[in-house]
Design a protein around this motif. Structure first.
Motif, PDB file in Angstrom:
ATOM      1  N   ASP A   1       0.827  -1.208   0.000  1.00 46.16           N
ATOM      2  CA  ASP A   1       0.000   0.000   0.000  1.00 46.16           C
ATOM      3  C   ASP A   1       0.862   1.258   0.000  1.00 46.16           C
TER       4      ASP A   1
ATOM      5  N   PRO B   1      -1.352  -4.676  -9.861  1.00 51.14           N
ATOM      6  CA  PRO B   1      -0.759  -4.983  -8.548  1.00 51.14           C
ATOM      7  C   PRO B   1       0.695  -5.462  -8.628  1.00 51.14           C
TER       8      PRO B   1
ATOM      9  N   SER C   1      -0.910  -0.096  -4.056  1.00 43.85           N
ATOM     10  CA  SER C   1      -2.320   0.237  -3.858  1.00 43.85           C
ATOM     11  C   SER C   1      -2.453   1.628  -3.241  1.00 43.85           C
TER      12      SER C   1
ATOM     13  N   LYS D   1      -9.282  -2.688  -4.807  1.00 42.33           N
ATOM     14  CA  LYS D   1      -8.289  -1.669  -4.507  1.00 42.33           C
ATOM     15  C   LYS D   1      -8.022  -0.847  -5.758  1.00 42.33           C
TER      16      LYS D   1
ATOM     17  N   TYR E   1      -5.295   1.408  -8.024  1.00 45.24           N
ATOM     18  CA  TYR E   1      -3.844   1.477  -8.239  1.00 45.24           C
ATOM     19  C   TYR E   1      -3.403   2.685  -9.064  1.00 45.24           C
TER      20      TYR E   1
ATOM     21  N   SER F   1       5.475  -0.025  -7.114  1.00 39.16           N
ATOM     22  CA  SER F   1       5.362  -0.933  -5.962  1.00 39.16           C
ATOM     23  C   SER F   1       6.726  -1.238  -5.340  1.00 39.16           C
TER      24      SER F   1
END
Length: 436
Positions: A31, A113, A118, A140, A142, A324
């Motif tokens: 996250d 993802p 997120s 979620k 993104y 990420s």
């Protein structure tokens, strides 16, 4: 058309979630929730952008300076990428693709993802921002668009007036007739394809929804033939073909130049181009630099009405996302939130802010006055559409097949539009059968 100290997000989960809208869902290491305390956020981040011009002219640095007044311990560096789609997609095979970036169009939503952190639950993020459906995976979000724009023809009002055209055309046939009047009565090139740079031709995909005035038009591409008679894409591609076939565009499309085209439209050497409303400001600036009144730049919807009304899709621009793999997710999220929520980026681009409740830009006042119906396309089938597009190798968001349409229309390539449509339909529908 924009663009190291890791604060312990887990320790600030409750506060961060509250800042995002009150969710009590625990944050994971993937996250990138809003930081609760600007003073505690620190680190260096790199922001990738396709707007190389804004990096070069110092505009992005001015934003960074304003941001630093709120987040004094965060240092922002910008990297302008000319071939954004091609280069960034390759870089995403590594972990080195900036901390904040624009999501390349070719990345499947299902893969978000893998590459992006997120931003929070769909309920929380969509309560604040519009245009989040495409970036939704397993409840979620993104990515969030920096802003949105409507689609239409940017045009030189003086040239159209000199040709005797004072009302927006309501059918493709009227539009072609109006361009013919411009060719006959003025010295202006009626329409400019920007074939050589390529990417402007991709904007013709934005006719989806505007032709049918159907919010689900994009979703229907997954189960229908996009080039069947009367379909949105078929209508737009037919118009492009007819414009070139009737010699209403530049004589040699292989020599077009995007930067030069802006000044040419502003001075009346070019009459019309199909582009998103983000282009209005750029054309106005070009007109002003050429000593012309920037108000000479006009904007009109696609020439098709449903129940007596023009329709225009409010389409999100590139989505901003957070890598990420970033080691500075809190700093990256701080920039992300500030740039979308607090900067004047949407305003100066005369664009529709992604922040819900923000006013429409002044440049679109003529649309509002004319009662143009604004619609937002459903993105429920976006992941499937990306798979179909990739499997078919059609490239709806790429310029290649429309460059073929232009070449065929001007006699530089064999065949005809019917053959092109047949090929596109076959590839698309066969690919759709293989995608679940």
């Amino acid at each position: 058309m924009l663009r190291r100290t890791f604060v312990a997000v887990l320790a600030a989960t409750a506060l961060a979630a509250a800042a995002c809208g009150g969710s009590s869902t625990p944050a994971s290491s993937d996250d990138a929730l809003p930081p609760a305390d600007p003073g505690s956020v620190s680190g260096d981040i790199t922001v990738l952008t396709n707007r190389t011009d804004l990096v070069t002219d110092g505009t992005m640095q001015k934003y960074a300076d304003q941001f630093k007044q709120v987040y004094p311990k965060v240092n922002v560096k910008f990297e302008g990428v000319t071939d954004y789609e091609g280069e960034v997609k390759i870089r995403m095979n590594t972990e080195n693709y900036g901390d904040v970036l624009l999501i390349p169009n070719t990345v499947s939503t299902d893969d978000y993802p893998k590459y992006f952190a997120s931003l929070g639950s769909a309920a929380d993020v969509s309560a604040k921002y519009s245009f989040t459906d495409k970036a939704k995976v397993n409840d979620k979000i993104y990515g969030v668009a920096g802003f949105a724009y409507v689609n239409g023809f940017v045009y030189n009002k003086d040239v159209w007036s000199q040709a005797g055209v004072t009302k927006w055309p309501t059918t493709p046939e009227e539009f072609v007739a109006d361009l013919q009047a411009i060719k006959s009565r003025t010295q202006s090139t009626p329409y400019y394809t920007n074939y050589h740079d390529g990417w402007p031709l991709s904007s013709w995909s934005s006719v989806v929804g505007s032709v049918s005035c159907d919010p689900k038009a994009n979703d229907r591409l997954a189960t229908t033939d996009p080039w069947a008679a009367g379909a949105d894409l078929a209508t737009g591609d037919q118009l492009l073909y007819d414009i070139v076939k009737n010699k209403l565009s530049e004589a040699d499309p292989t020599t077009t130049n995007w930067e030069d085209s802006k000044g040419a439209l502003g001075t009346g050497k070019i009459a019309t181009m199909w582009l998103g409303s983000w282009s209005i400001v750029q054309m106005q600036d070009a007109a002003k630099k050429a000593g012309k009144d920037p108000n000479v730049i006009g904007y009109m919807p696609f020439p098709k009405q449903v129940d007596g009304k023009f329709c225009s899709v409010v389409a999100p621009d590139y989505q901003y996302a957070i890598n990420s793999h970033s080691k500075n997710k809190a700093a990256a999220r701080a920039w992300f939130d500030w740039f979308i929520d607090k900067s004047d980026s949407a305003k100066v681009n005369q664009a529709v802010s992604a922040v819900k409740g923000a006013p429409m830009p002044p440049a679109l006042q003529p649309f509002t006055d004319a009662g143009v119906k604004f619609i937002e396309l459903s993105q429920a089938e976006a992941p499937k559409l990306t798979k179909i597009d990739n499997a078919s190798e059609v490239g709806i968001s790429k310029p290649d097949y429309r460059q073929k349409i232009v070449d065929t229309a001007r006699g530089a390539a064999p065949g005809d539009l019917k053959g092109i449509f047949t090929d596109l339909s076959k590839r698309w529908t066969e690919a759709a059968k293989t995608v679940s």
